[in-house]
Write a protein that holds these residues in place. Structure first.
Motif, mmCIF file in Angstrom:
data_model
loop_
_atom_site.group_PDB
_atom_site.id
_atom_site.type_symbol
_atom_site.label_atom_id
_atom_site.label_comp_id
_atom_site.label_asym_id
_atom_site.label_seq_id
_atom_site.Cartn_x
_atom_site.Cartn_y
_atom_site.Cartn_z
ATOM 1 N N LEU A 15 50.140 51.593 -11.456
ATOM 2 C CA LEU A 15 50.673 52.928 -11.226
ATOM 3 C C LEU A 15 52.083 52.874 -10.659
ATOM 4 C CD1 LEU A 15 47.578 54.705 -9.621
ATOM 5 C CD2 LEU A 15 48.259 54.658 -12.024
ATOM 6 N N SER A 16 52.943 53.734 -11.183
ATOM 7 C CA SER A 16 54.292 53.870 -10.646
ATOM 8 C C SER A 16 54.261 54.774 -9.422
ATOM 9 C CB SER A 16 55.215 54.473 -11.692
ATOM 10 O OG SER A 16 54.797 55.811 -11.993
ATOM 11 N N LEU A 17 55.364 54.794 -8.686
ATOM 12 C CA LEU A 17 55.447 55.695 -7.528
ATOM 13 C C LEU A 17 55.334 57.151 -7.964
ATOM 14 C CD1 LEU A 17 58.268 54.025 -5.380
ATOM 15 C CD2 LEU A 17 55.816 54.110 -4.898
ATOM 16 N N GLY A 18 55.878 57.455 -9.147
ATOM 17 C CA GLY A 18 55.785 58.815 -9.657
ATOM 18 C C GLY A 18 54.346 59.208 -9.930
ATOM 19 N N LEU A 20 57.410 63.278 -13.687
ATOM 20 C CA LEU A 20 57.316 62.241 -12.661
ATOM 21 C C LEU A 20 57.082 60.831 -13.221
ATOM 22 C CD1 LEU A 20 55.117 64.057 -9.974
ATOM 23 C CD2 LEU A 20 57.598 63.701 -9.941
ATOM 24 N N THR A 21 56.584 60.722 -14.449
ATOM 25 C CA THR A 21 56.213 59.405 -14.979
ATOM 26 C C THR A 21 56.748 59.213 -16.401
ATOM 27 O OG1 THR A 21 54.132 60.038 -16.074
ATOM 28 C CG2 THR A 21 54.044 59.660 -13.695
ATOM 29 N N ARG A 59 46.953 47.327 -8.438
ATOM 30 C CA ARG A 59 48.341 47.096 -8.023
ATOM 31 C C ARG A 59 49.216 46.803 -9.244
ATOM 32 N NH1 ARG A 59 47.480 43.069 -2.806
ATOM 33 N NH2 ARG A 59 46.627 44.634 -1.363
ATOM 34 N N VAL A 103 43.424 57.578 -5.715
ATOM 35 C CA VAL A 103 44.499 58.306 -5.030
ATOM 36 C C VAL A 103 44.044 59.706 -4.609
ATOM 37 C CG1 VAL A 103 46.864 59.202 -5.203
ATOM 38 C CG2 VAL A 103 46.268 57.013 -6.283
ATOM 39 N N VAL A 145 51.657 57.967 -8.416
ATOM 40 C CA VAL A 145 50.994 58.144 -7.115
ATOM 41 C C VAL A 145 51.387 59.485 -6.500
ATOM 42 C CG1 VAL A 145 50.791 57.241 -4.769
ATOM 43 C CG2 VAL A 145 50.809 55.665 -6.725
ATOM 44 N N ALA A 146 52.673 59.832 -6.627
ATOM 45 C CA ALA A 146 53.121 61.134 -6.121
ATOM 46 C C ALA A 146 52.391 62.268 -6.833
ATOM 47 C CB ALA A 146 54.634 61.274 -6.304
#
Length: 325
Positions: free
Chosen positions: A231-234, A93-94, A228, A302, A236-237
């Motif tokens: 972290l990437s969206l991956g 994911l990252t 902000r 998160v 956070v997912a």
């Protein structure tokens, strides 16, 4: 599915979880609301002592037997194994380096004692009982993940010995010492000891927890604002997906051990939570080059809010559905 959602919604509306939501909302709205640091530290000491002591008393009543040992072994196996799953998922994911990914993975194999304490209160307010010795499982799950993470780093080419300073951070971390120590005191004194301090650790417990979670909501919200772009969206997912994977494995272990409804729910919570106290302290010593803004924001900013607002109610609901409790 509708039954699970209904049960989760009912468990969501508790004072503890709503206090956390209030703190989170206040921080995101840039409110000046704050809890003095000394007061927050005092509340955390109180909560750790209370949950450890009550767990020791429960084990004293229950007796030391095979079910306790099997539960501890199951928890330790989860703590050792979850970092490997987390590391592999992060690689998918990252684009985190091996060091940062291993540091994050260590947090997701260890446990959040505050999430555990909140879950015990949610169960209590719902009239759901659990095995008192689960607190011993929580203590046993603090450290193994750190060893797994260091092994993962050594595989990537960075290999340093685990020196005395690191072992001291792992084994003598304040939260571990207080939790294990109060557990042993409760185990030694039993019901007579509980009768002496019942008014101190039972009646005020949920009120103190509400104020502590209000502060944790403020901390989590401010951390999210400050991080902000980190972290990437991956990532956070991952912070949302990993606790669900952990909860599923905790559910499997809890059912295999034949735990009660409350015990299964707590095993899910332990496997789903992410450390933000013990493991960060160890990572500062073991992997100083790892980026704290990544692993702290993921675990505290998160996963912690996810578990408190949606995770715990869902885990309890699933445990109730599958155990008939």
């Amino acid at each position: 599915m509708q039954d699970i959602l209904a049960l989760a919604a009912a468990n969501l509306l508790t004072p503890m979880i709503l206090c956390f939501a209030l703190g989170l909302a206040a921080a995101l709205a840039r409110s000046e609301l704050s809890i003095p640091e000394a007061a927050a530290k005092t509340m955390s000491i109180y909560l750790l002592f209370a949950i450890g002591f009550k767990g020791g008393v429960a084990v004293n009543d229950h007796g030391l037997d095979g079910s306790l040992l099997l539960a501890i072994l199951g928890g330790v196996a989860l703590s050792f194994g979850l970092p490997f799953i987390a590391f592999a998922l992060l690689k998918i994911l990252t684009r985190l380096s091996a060091t940062d990914a291993a540091a994050v993975a260590a947090h997701y194999g260890s446990i959040s004692i505050v999430t555990f304490v909140t879950a015990t209160s949610v169960l209590q307010s719902s009239g759901i009982t659990s095995e008192g010795y689960i607190v011993a499982v929580a203590a046993a799950m603090e450290a193994p993940a750190i060893i797994s993470a260091l092994w993962l780093v050594s595989r990537s080419g960075r290999s340093e010995p685990m020196d005395a300073d690191l072992w001291r951070e792992i084994l003598l971390n304040g939260s571990i010492v207080l939790l294990v120590g109060s557990f042993l005191i409760g185990l030694a004194t039993g019901a007579k000891g509980m009768a002496r301090i019942d008014a101190f650790i039972v009646a005020p417990f949920q009120g103190v927890l509400c104020l502590f979670l209000l502060d944790m909501g403020l901390v989590a919200g401010r951390g999210l604002k400050a991080a902000r772009g980190v972290l990437s969206l991956g990532a956070v997912a991952f912070g949302i997906l990993m606790p669900m994977i952990g909860a599923a494995l905790g559910l499997t272990v809890g059912l295999a051990l034949g735990l009660s409804t409350g015990g299964v729910a707590l095993m899910m919570v332990l496997a789903a939570s992410a450390s933000y106290i013990a493991v960060p302290a160890a990572m500062r010593v073991a992997l100083p080059e790892a980026n704290p803004s990544i692993y702290l924001t993921l675990s505290l900013g998160v996963t912690f809010p996810f578990n408190l607002t949606l995770g715990i109610p869902t885990y309890v609901a699933v445990a109730q559905m599958l155990t008939g409790g």
